[in-house]
Design an enzyme around this catalytic site. Structure first.
Site, PDB file in Angstrom:
ATOM      1  N   THR A 178       0.828  -1.213   0.000  1.00 60.32           N
ATOM      2  CA  THR A 178       0.000   0.000   0.000  1.00 60.32           C
ATOM      3  C   THR A 178       0.863   1.265   0.000  1.00 60.32           C
ATOM      4  O   THR A 178       1.914   1.302   0.645  1.00 60.32           O
ATOM      5  CB  THR A 178      -0.885  -0.009   1.247  1.00 60.32           C
ATOM      6  OG1 THR A 178      -1.755  -1.131   1.170  1.00 60.32           O
ATOM      7  CG2 THR A 178      -1.706   1.251   1.371  1.00 60.32           C
ATOM      8  N   SER A 184      -6.243   0.030  -2.482  1.00 52.05           N
ATOM      9  CA  SER A 184      -6.785  -1.155  -3.148  1.00 52.05           C
ATOM     10  C   SER A 184      -6.345  -1.262  -4.611  1.00 52.05           C
ATOM     11  O   SER A 184      -6.378  -2.343  -5.182  1.00 52.05           O
ATOM     12  CB  SER A 184      -8.312  -1.125  -3.066  1.00 52.05           C
ATOM     13  OG  SER A 184      -8.731  -1.234  -1.719  1.00 52.05           O
ATOM     14  N   GLY A 217       2.759  -2.505   9.000  1.00 52.09           N
ATOM     15  CA  GLY A 217       3.146  -3.078  10.281  1.00 52.09           C
ATOM     16  C   GLY A 217       4.625  -3.394  10.278  1.00 52.09           C
ATOM     17  O   GLY A 217       5.179  -3.786   9.241  1.00 52.09           O
ATOM     18  N   ARG A 349     -28.351 -10.254  33.793  1.00 56.41           N
ATOM     19  CA  ARG A 349     -28.697  -8.871  34.084  1.00 56.41           C
ATOM     20  C   ARG A 349     -30.217  -8.697  34.066  1.00 56.41           C
ATOM     21  O   ARG A 349     -30.896  -9.211  33.194  1.00 56.41           O
ATOM     22  CB  ARG A 349     -28.066  -7.975  33.009  1.00 56.41           C
ATOM     23  CG  ARG A 349     -28.534  -6.541  33.006  1.00 56.41           C
ATOM     24  CD  ARG A 349     -27.956  -5.774  34.158  1.00 56.41           C
ATOM     25  NE  ARG A 349     -28.218  -4.344  34.050  1.00 56.41           N
ATOM     26  CZ  ARG A 349     -27.850  -3.471  34.981  1.00 56.41           C
ATOM     27  NH1 ARG A 349     -27.217  -3.879  36.056  1.00 56.41           N
ATOM     28  NH2 ARG A 349     -28.112  -2.196  34.839  1.00 56.41           N
ATOM     29  N   GLY A 439     -24.059   0.630  29.885  1.00 57.10           N
ATOM     30  CA  GLY A 439     -22.834   1.284  30.324  1.00 57.10           C
ATOM     31  C   GLY A 439     -21.705   0.288  30.556  1.00 57.10           C
ATOM     32  O   GLY A 439     -20.543   0.577  30.274  1.00 57.10           O
ATOM     33  N   THR A 460     -11.521  -1.999   5.887  1.00 51.77           N
ATOM     34  CA  THR A 460     -10.833  -1.281   4.800  1.00 51.77           C
ATOM     35  C   THR A 460      -9.461  -1.830   4.462  1.00 51.77           C
ATOM     36  O   THR A 460      -8.898  -1.437   3.445  1.00 51.77           O
ATOM     37  CB  THR A 460     -10.716   0.231   5.131  1.00 51.77           C
ATOM     38  OG1 THR A 460     -10.174   0.391   6.446  1.00 51.77           O
ATOM     39  CG2 THR A 460     -12.081   0.891   5.080  1.00 51.77           C
ATOM     40  N   GLU A 462      -6.536  -4.939   3.609  1.00 47.21           N
ATOM     41  CA  GLU A 462      -6.498  -6.140   2.745  1.00 47.21           C
ATOM     42  C   GLU A 462      -7.580  -6.046   1.663  1.00 47.21           C
ATOM     43  O   GLU A 462      -8.251  -7.025   1.347  1.00 47.21           O
ATOM     44  CB  GLU A 462      -6.696  -7.407   3.581  1.00 47.21           C
ATOM     45  CG  GLU A 462      -5.596  -7.634   4.597  1.00 47.21           C
ATOM     46  CD  GLU A 462      -4.428  -8.462   4.050  1.00 47.21           C
ATOM     47  OE1 GLU A 462      -4.601  -9.176   3.054  1.00 47.21           O
ATOM     48  OE2 GLU A 462      -3.326  -8.360   4.611  1.00 47.21           O
ATOM     49  N   ASP A 464     -10.283  -2.803   0.370  1.00 48.55           N
ATOM     50  CA  ASP A 464     -11.462  -2.118   0.912  1.00 48.55           C
ATOM     51  C   ASP A 464     -12.716  -2.941   0.625  1.00 48.55           C
ATOM     52  O   ASP A 464     -12.893  -3.475  -0.473  1.00 48.55           O
ATOM     53  CB  ASP A 464     -11.564  -0.750   0.254  1.00 48.55           C
ATOM     54  CG  ASP A 464     -12.803  -0.001   0.695  1.00 48.55           C
ATOM     55  OD1 ASP A 464     -12.747   0.628   1.759  1.00 48.55           O
ATOM     56  OD2 ASP A 464     -13.826  -0.067  -0.015  1.00 48.55           O
TER      57      ASP A 464
END
Lengths: 724, 724
Positions: A178, A184, A217, A349, A439, A460, A462, A464
């Site tokens: 990229t 892409s 990376g 809950r 919460g 998005t 590998e 989009d």
């Protein structure tokens, strides 16, 4: 903290060895007191959880177990409140631990000392998401991208030289595809690799700012070398994008001509040191070209086994499909994790008093809560079944079991179809789960917000999602066109005309309505027929096909238009192309779910799963109800039964919800969320106890509301007495 | 870093003083070269940006400007890669800066030295989201909740004692309402405040773990006191939930009997020190009861001006509606910010070559990209107009301009309706924008992921979205029932029957189809009629009304059922209740958009906004198309024109997209994203320049694809020659 990782399973390529074969047949809420659920359960089906997990885990269940056992290791948990700097170092250390255990030897062919088990390798990889997704994605960069590029694009010398240190992490690597200006659209990258025959070197260059390699990376800190995608230029000819091995750091120092920038903080995955790389006429030896699909001789002569530059480029890119395959799987796993947490919490809950005014209702007994979670649960099951098929397709091609051109193209298409829909499913599911936990869902310790943060980029990277789905749509259009190739021109015209008539007939509701009128008679009967699996398939496939047919017709004049007009025409149908691709995925998922059902032996388990399949099919049809109505596939009468039927399914699935999430194979060891630990049930019981004692005691205060009502009643009575 | 904040506007309560009255009439992409957009623009409307901003900013535009100027101050920007500890301290310091500038004096009545401008106060507050949402929400805790409780629930002595230090931030406070066990169901909190007449004190107590106050801003670190919601018990009677002022820290030390836990890391808003508070028989003086609506005399006698405990509780809660009002506004502003960033980037970023094969297409020229962003843009405009109405309603009640019971109830309902839909709009919009910006959208510096993180909790705090929408639905049901109250029993039965017939008629498509057949004639004519604003209103209101009518009919037997069966019946219609409430919001938004259009004087601006309104109405109708078809409100023929019409609107809105986001009043000063700074355009131009020079030069390498094609053509020619 030291950790002992479990051994890699040995019977890696067969499904013989299965862990935790014993265990509860049902995690059903049998311990619930009768007041805890007000549902009328009309059956007593019990799910064979382990059996179902086995089916879901499929061919590589030993590898999945292995991956899950690592993810369950506390030393692989996603850290909280940590600086990105510390998180990056922690992630690197964890990756080294994986490497020490020969993580990913499964991906190598036997000739290179591996087990030639690419499917099993990805199956285990996909499970790492349950630990820290940063570890998973950094492993993906190192093994799935960097090592894979060397393996699949390089040749023997490259394998010998670089694979061993890559697998051991002595050579952390960067996958430099990229660019800032091109994501892409890989063929349009700006980086060049110009061959210099005098020195027998390639000159790697970033000619302008937008050609800087981006979001890589391992680039910011840890990478020693990069595999760089650049236009190969030799003897005055640009041979298109090829891949080059380029050292970038030595002894921790950035090499001359290389510039590095840190991408800094991201939305998630902050354990990975993403960054940018630019090259200022950096020279690498000629042999650093990963030359499996194209080579340059010492004198600069280019050669390739694949004559067509287009096909060559496609072939090179196909080797990288595993990223999409495994992201799809990891995304589905993330959805499973989120559902495990939210469904468990929702069975403990309580909120708002029930009709007694005393007990509070468990969240999952609310129809609305079921409606928020169960359709996502159903689609996650469908996706998990489809993912197993995708993994199988991947394994066939990459293990050599069935490496044909057709299989490669099918694999590409299926990966391009499922990666987008799986990643969106994950984001939708995680968000729905986070909101369903209120919460508490927003607290980092309960995992859901972190999962969203880390998985967000799946939509998005590998490829989009929207770009990939367009590729799928185009492939479907091509297939449709091919299916008409055999006819001669005259017949094609007639065919198109007849299709056009068919389609326009579908557009017109009257004819169909005559038939749909007959449907109306009994709501019960029509509802029953919507449960008919072949009707479900018929409906979902008719939309998948119908959208492509319509699109073909709409675009049929493009070939006779000017390029500009054709581009405008195609552009004005982009959304329809995406819709067609998504409809195709719906069909893939339904088919996979149906096939998955066939593998379930336990009758009662199967009965529950049939309901989940029905829920998947009917909520999918409901989502596109307008289309079915407008095209006359569903009568208004039958369509009106949909909601009732869906509501009945929700009620029937409710008692099995805990079992269904348990069958994903994750436990609190993986969820790690305090709200799914049983703590909530404990708190609720404590509160209920308090109120019970309180009501029983003599000195408990009386509620003013009671006094007020007595007073009002007495007043009214007095007035009535006065009046009479 | 020191900062000079702009002065608070003086003419606060009138709309006279407007800043930046000069400026560009249009930010339209006039600098674009002709190749930059391939759109056929069929009009040359130009938007009067400042004029439109004025209309959007409404009555309190001076306060909005003021809020935006603070948000634009670099010292109020959301920090990146900061520990939660540092972020919390930074946020406290920033809050003190706000306090030094008498931030929020607008909220106080003139008797307390304020300007009695509650609407203006919230208008400015809503803008703070453009800086760091943590600062905004911490300000909300301190001024909107803690100070407001003292102001609205306390009386003169409390105002004298605590308001000044609260406003100056010498007394940072905690709003202790929510408990671990009870969020939206406030009446069910477990904390007790039992009066002890011997010492004339209240004893505040947390009787069990689930009654611990939870998710409280300022609790973990900064709060000196809390306003605690607890059941007031005196003389053996529980008078329901009241509010008590309870000191929790002195000189930085936690007071005896109080326990504090830190909530730790959250999904966002980590500048706020959320935590838990529990009380072990903590004693406060009798006069610490905020006693506006209920008081206890020294001897323990309870008194209140409001006899009904239910109405008293509702009245107390109403005073707190401003949280919902301002969160709705802040959420809409967040959507505006995200759209500003994503739309700007999409006019600069290019991807994939156009029909020339040379130029790359600007993202926003793709139909798909328009379809992803413009409907959200349209709904954001509609919401902004509606928010101004909501703020107006809030101001009327709280300034005293029109503080009637009816107005209070309407305000409650509207806030309960808009807070959920605005917060979901924000999350959907931010996520769509983040994905529309690709990998760049995932970088923290580009703001979108941070906005999502911070806004995420909006969906569940200050009343869970689903709970609030159910309240709205119940209110609508009540209104519907009231509208039939005047009839006697016989008439009601007849009325219900006739309504039932009407509704079932709607269910049956045939009758309507006779009419819809007449609709078909010309697609153009039917499309034109969908542009008719009264038809749009008719369609959207018919659904809002129809859903409530159907629900009333479905639930009409509940009153004659057992409590258990009635509860089950209501539960099985929860989703419909939510749908009805959402449909009602659609109608609110459309009405507000139409009213907003009336305020736009500039003809050309209005013409563009009419298209945006059309897009909002038609995409809203399209979303519920199945309902319209099944109920006979739209013929299949007319429905088929929807997509085309929506597509045409997208094309027509495209040239104005930059102007439309500019009119929100935010600039790069607020966006702060490198991708919206113009950097991307610069990079693209540099790349284009490079390729231009490259193509012009003689020694540029030739593309192998060209050579390959030549070769293939030559081969074919040779073969043809051979054959002939």
């Amino acid at each position: 903290m030291t950790t002992t990782l479990p051994p890699v399973p040995t019977g890696a390529n067969d499904a013989g060895a299965v862990a935790n074969a014993t265990g509860p047949i049902s995690a059903n809420e049998s311990s619930e007191s009768p007041t805890e659920s007000h549902l009328h359960v009309d059956d007593d089906h019990r799910i064979d959880i382990n059996g179902l997990t086995k089916v879901l885990d499929g061919r590589w269940r030993d590898m999945r177990d292995y991956g899950r056992s690592i993810a369950a290791d506390p030393d692989f948990a996603r850290p909280m409140n940590i600086s990105k700097e510390d998180h990056r170092e922690l992630t690197l250390r964890r990756l080294k631990k994986l490497a020490e255990r020969n993580w990913s030897e499964q991906m190598l062919p036997k000739s290179l000392g591996g087990t030639n088990n690419p499917g099993g390798n990805l199956a285990a990889f996909e499970e790492l998401v349950a630990g820290d997704p940063s570890v998973q994605i950094k492993a993906g960069v190192q093994f799935g991208l960097f090592a894979s590029a060397i393996l699949h694009l390089g040749t023997e010398e490259h394998h010998k030289k670089w694979l061993a240190p890559t697998m051991s992490l002595d050579l952390p690597g960067v996958y430099a595809m990229t660019e800032i200006g091109h994501g892409s659209d890989v063929s349009a990258v700006g980086t060049t690799a110009t061959y210099d025959p005098e020195t027998e070197e390639f000159v790697i260059d970033t000619p302008f700012r937008a050609a800087t390699k981006e979001f890589l990376g391992n680039a910011a800190l840890h990478g020693h070398a990069a595999v760089v995608f650049a236009h190969l230029i030799t003897n005055g000819v640009n041979h298109g994008v090829h891949c080059f091995f380029v050292p970038i750091r030595e002894d921790g120092k950035i090499l001359p001509g290389v510039s590095v920038e840190d991408d800094g903080e991201k939305g998630g995955l902050n354990g990975i040191d993403n960054g940018r790389l630019a090259f200022d006429h950096v020279r690498v030896p000629r042999t650093n070209l990963l030359n499996r699909y194209g080579d340059v001789a010492a004198d600069g002569t280019y050669s390739s086994d694949i004559a067509s530059p287009g096909r060559r480029f496609f072939t090179m890119l196909t080797t990288l499909v595993q990223g999409r395959v495994s992201l799809s799987g990891a995304a589905i796993n993330a959805a499973e994790l989120a559902l495990g947490i939210a469904v468990t919490y929702a069975t403990q809950r309580r909120q708002f008093a029930d009709f007694t005014g005393i007990n509070e209702v468990v969240l999952l007994d609310y129809q609305l809560h079921q409606k928020r979670l169960f359709p996502l649960l159903a689609r996650t099951y469908a996706s998990a079944f489809a993912q197993e098929d995708l993994l199988q397709a991947f394994h066939e091609v990459f293990s050599g079991e069935g490496d044909t051109e057709d299989n490669r193209i099918d694999l590409e298409t299926m990966a391009a179809a499922l990666k987008p829909t799986s990643s969106w499913l994950a984001l939708d599911t995680i968000q729905a789960c986070r909101e369903a936990c209120g919460g508490a869902g927003y607290m980092a310790e309960n995992r859901l917000v972190g999962l969203h943060d880390d998985l967000d980029v799946y939509a998005t990277f590998e490829g989009d999602n929207h770009v990939l789905l367009q590729l799928v749509g185009k492939r479907l259009l091509g297939e449709y066109a091919n299916s008409m190739k055999d006819m001669d021109t005259g017949n094609v015209t007639k065919f198109i005309a007849s299709r056009a008539e068919t389609i326009s007939t579908r557009h017109t509701p009257w004819r169909r309505l005559l038939q749909s009128a007959a449907d109306l008679g009994s709501v019960r009967r029509t509802a029953a027929s919507l449960r008919d699996p072949s009707l479900q398939v018929e409906l979902i496939s008719s939309r998948a096909e119908g959208l492509i047919e319509e699109l073909s017709l709409d675009l049929r004049q493009a070939s006779s238009m000017s390029k500009q007009d054709a581009a405008a025409l195609v552009n004005s149908h982009q959304a329809e192309l995406i819709d067609a691709a998504k409809a195709h995925v719906d069909l893939i998922l339904l088919t996979a779910f149906n096939n998955g059902l066939e593998k379930i032996e336990d009758k009662e388990t199967k009965a529950v799963l049939v309901r989940l399949r029905d829920l998947f099919a009917l909520t999918t049809i409901k989502r596109e109800l307008a289309w079915y109505l407008m095209h006359g596939h569903l009568s208004h009468g039958r369509a009106r039964t949909l909601d009732d039927y869906i509501n009945r399914l929700l009620t029937k699935i409710r008692p099995h919800a805990l079992d269904l999430v348990a069958a994903f194979g994750y436990t609190q060891e993986h969820w790690r969320a305090p709200i799914s630990s049983g703590l909530e049930r404990q708190r609720q019981e404590e509160a209920a106890d308090y109120y019970r004692r309180h009501r029983a005691s003599n000195d408990a205060p009386i509620d003013e509301k009671v006094l007020y009502k007595r007073e009002q009643d007495a007043k009214k009575k007095a007035e009535r007495n006065k009046a009479s």
